[in-house]
Design a protein around this motif. Structure first.
Motif, PDB file in Angstrom:
ATOM      1  N   VAL A  87      -5.193   2.921   5.422  1.00  0.00           N
ATOM      2  CA  VAL A  87      -7.895   3.122   5.948  1.00  0.00           C
ATOM      3  C   VAL A  87      -7.705   2.689   5.140  1.00  0.00           C
ATOM      4  N   GLY A 141      -6.539   2.777  -6.803  1.00  0.00           N
ATOM      5  CA  GLY A 141      -5.402   3.651  -6.031  1.00  0.00           C
ATOM      6  C   GLY A 141      -5.659   4.323  -4.951  1.00  0.00           C
ATOM      7  N   ARG A 154       0.653  -0.734  -0.044  1.00  0.00           N
ATOM      8  CA  ARG A 154      -0.210   0.287  -0.181  1.00  0.00           C
ATOM      9  C   ARG A 154       0.725   1.193   0.256  1.00  0.00           C
TER      10      ARG A 154
END
Ligand code: FMN
Ligand code: SF4
Length: 476
Positions: A434, A454, A407
């Motif tokens: 998150v 994304g 990520r």
């Protein structure tokens, strides 16, 4: 909702590491991170790896599209010296979403262009791409195939959380068909054929994907399957063993053979309505349908088979191993320690540092079992701007050879460039775990049957896409 990542200084993080009783060495000067390393006879310029990160942004026939090119070009310009291309299906029916890349002859020129443009970006920023490796992950999505689940075994626990038709609330039942032995033999052939195409198009390495409970990963755990692909360790590793040996034998001098492997599957979790955190489902003991998992206490790892397996794979000619764990569908906190859960997840049942530590421990065990093979570690993104401190700490003690960033690289693809120029991460650019990227992955209500994914907080394009997904979401 509890906040876990509240650190103002590296010492604050050290304090939590101590309190939790885990072992995560943190270094302050980054040298090993920039030391070159040999991978399958090729020189790799630094220790950072862009993990396979699907953008769900290909065309319906499985070619890279505008956002795929953009994503890869940003990785190329970012400075990591291994770009581990994302999950790319080996057969149309094996795709996990309608926009997943597909390794077929018709898509080769577009994939070639993807490599060309990514390398060009890298050269434009760093002068040379001689020490950059670009690979591709070959996948069969198995029970997570978008057209219908293609399952290897009836898992008494995971079947109950596998959707056949989510809209109509239908899950896998005991009479749902499993893939036949003949069908699995054809998957083996398809894997070899896809590797041929990957070599032809110019990828430097090919990943025979064995993680996250997609087909080859589920097979490793198929103790409950009868016949030549189930039961014994020998049988459960058969498909991958045959495919890997055939690829090495036929293509070994053209392409490096790699694998992304689950070290630990674990069991599903859910969010109880009246409790603040997620909980494991109850499972029969011994629970036999998970790999790398203690059958008597499936919340704990048992790495004996994964260790035996990586040693064997090294003998067969695998030259690069990427360690991962869990399933993004039923225990996402295991694979991706997070601050906030994915849309279909639950509040983290443990301090995310414990999840980071689980990754680091499993990776260390694998790396020490095959010291001659460079092993990529996972689970770094939760550490935000302290990621390189843990990377350097782990590299220095030899717990890992390469640092995978998942990520974190969607949020901040040029983190290596910033480290080279400024000596550290820019904390305004880091992934804050998150999970909006997973929410976009799960959003399928547009005309293509899949929204691209994304980083919503850090990349304006995806903030817009997310708004659109929310605006158009069907009312429950
Ligand atoms: C949006 C998204 C796409 C992903 N795509 C893939 C993939 O194609 N193949 C794969 O093995 N893992 C995939 N993963 C998992 C990541 O590679 C990585 O293992 C995970 O995010 C944990 O690493 P991190 O803490 O650095 O993010 C994906 C994760 C996310 C959030
Ligand atoms: S959306 Fe961005 S900040 Fe959130 S988890 Fe994904 S990459 Fe990280």
């Amino acid at each position: 909702m509890r906040k876990y990542f509240t650190y103002k200084t590296l010492d604050d993080l050290r304090e939590d590491i101590k309190q939790l009783g885990v072992h995560i060495p943190l270094e302050e000067h980054f040298e090993k991170c920039f030391e070159p390393i040999q991978v399958g006879g090729r020189r790799v310029g630094n220790r950072f790896v862009i993990q396979p990160m699907e953008g769900c942004d290909g065309t319906l026939d499985g070619k890279p599209d505008v956002l795929t090119f953009r994503r890869w070009e940003r990785f190329g310009a970012g400075g990591a010296k291994i770009i581990w291309g994302e999950a790319t299906a080996i057969l149309d029916e094996a795709r996990a979403n309608t926009r997943q890349l597909l390794m077929i002859e018709e898509n080769l020129s577009a994939l070639e262009e993807l490599i060309r443009r990514t390398r060009a970006q890298h050269r434009a920023v760093f002068g040379s791409d001689d020490d950059l490796l670009i690979g591709i992950q070959l996948t069969h999505s198995g029970r997570y195939s978008v057209q219908r689940p293609l399952i290897a075994q009836h898992d008494p626990v995971v079947d109950g959380v596998t959707w056949v038709d989510k809209k109509r609330g239908i899950r896998v039942t005991p009479d749902y068909p499993t893939l036949s032995d003949d069908e699995l033999k054809r998957v083996e052939d398809a894997m070899v054929q896809a590797a041929r195409l990957a070599a032809k198009v110019g990828f430097d390495f090919v990943d025979v994907k064995q993680c996250h409970r997609y087909l080859l990963s589920e097979l490793l755990a198929a103790r409950l399957r009868p016949g030549p692909y189930g039961g014994s360790y020998e049988n459960r590793t058969r498909l991958a063993r045959n495919a890997i040996r055939r690829i090495v034998e036929e293509l070994g001098d053209q392409i490096i053979v790699a694998t992304r492997l689950n070290a630990y599957d674990g069991i599903p979790y859910y969010q109880p309505e009246d409790e603040p955190i997620g909980r494991p489902v109850s499972v029969p003991r011994p629970y036999l349908a998970a790999w790398g998992t203690d059958p008597e206490n499936p919340l704990e790892m048992d790495l004996s088979e994964p260790i035996q397996y990586v040693r064997e794979m090294a003998e067969w000619g695998v030259r690069l191993i990427n360690v991962s764990m869990g399933s993004p569908y039923y225990n996402p906190h295991i694979g991706r320690p997070f601050e906030r859960p994915p849309i279909d997840g639950y509040q983290t049942p443990e301090h995310p540092l414990l999840g980071v530590d689980r990754h680091f421990r499993a990776t260390e065990a694998i790396q020490r079992a095959v010291p001659e093979i460079p092993v990529v570690g996972t689970g770094y993104s939760w550490l935000q701007h302290y990621l390189p401190h843990a990377a350097e700490g782990n590299l220095r003690v030899g717990r890992v050879s390469l640092i995978g960033v998942g990520r974190g690289s969607l949020a901040y693809p040029d983190f290596v460039k910033d480290m080279m120029e400024g000596g550290e991460f820019d904390r305004r650019k880091v992934c804050v775990t998150v999970s909006y990227c997973t929410a976009l992955m799960r959003a399928k209500h547009n005309e293509l049957g899949q929204f691209p994914t994304g980083c919503v907080p850090r990349d304006r394009i995806y903030a817009e896409i997310y708004k659109e997904a929310l605006r158009t979401a069907p009312k429950e």
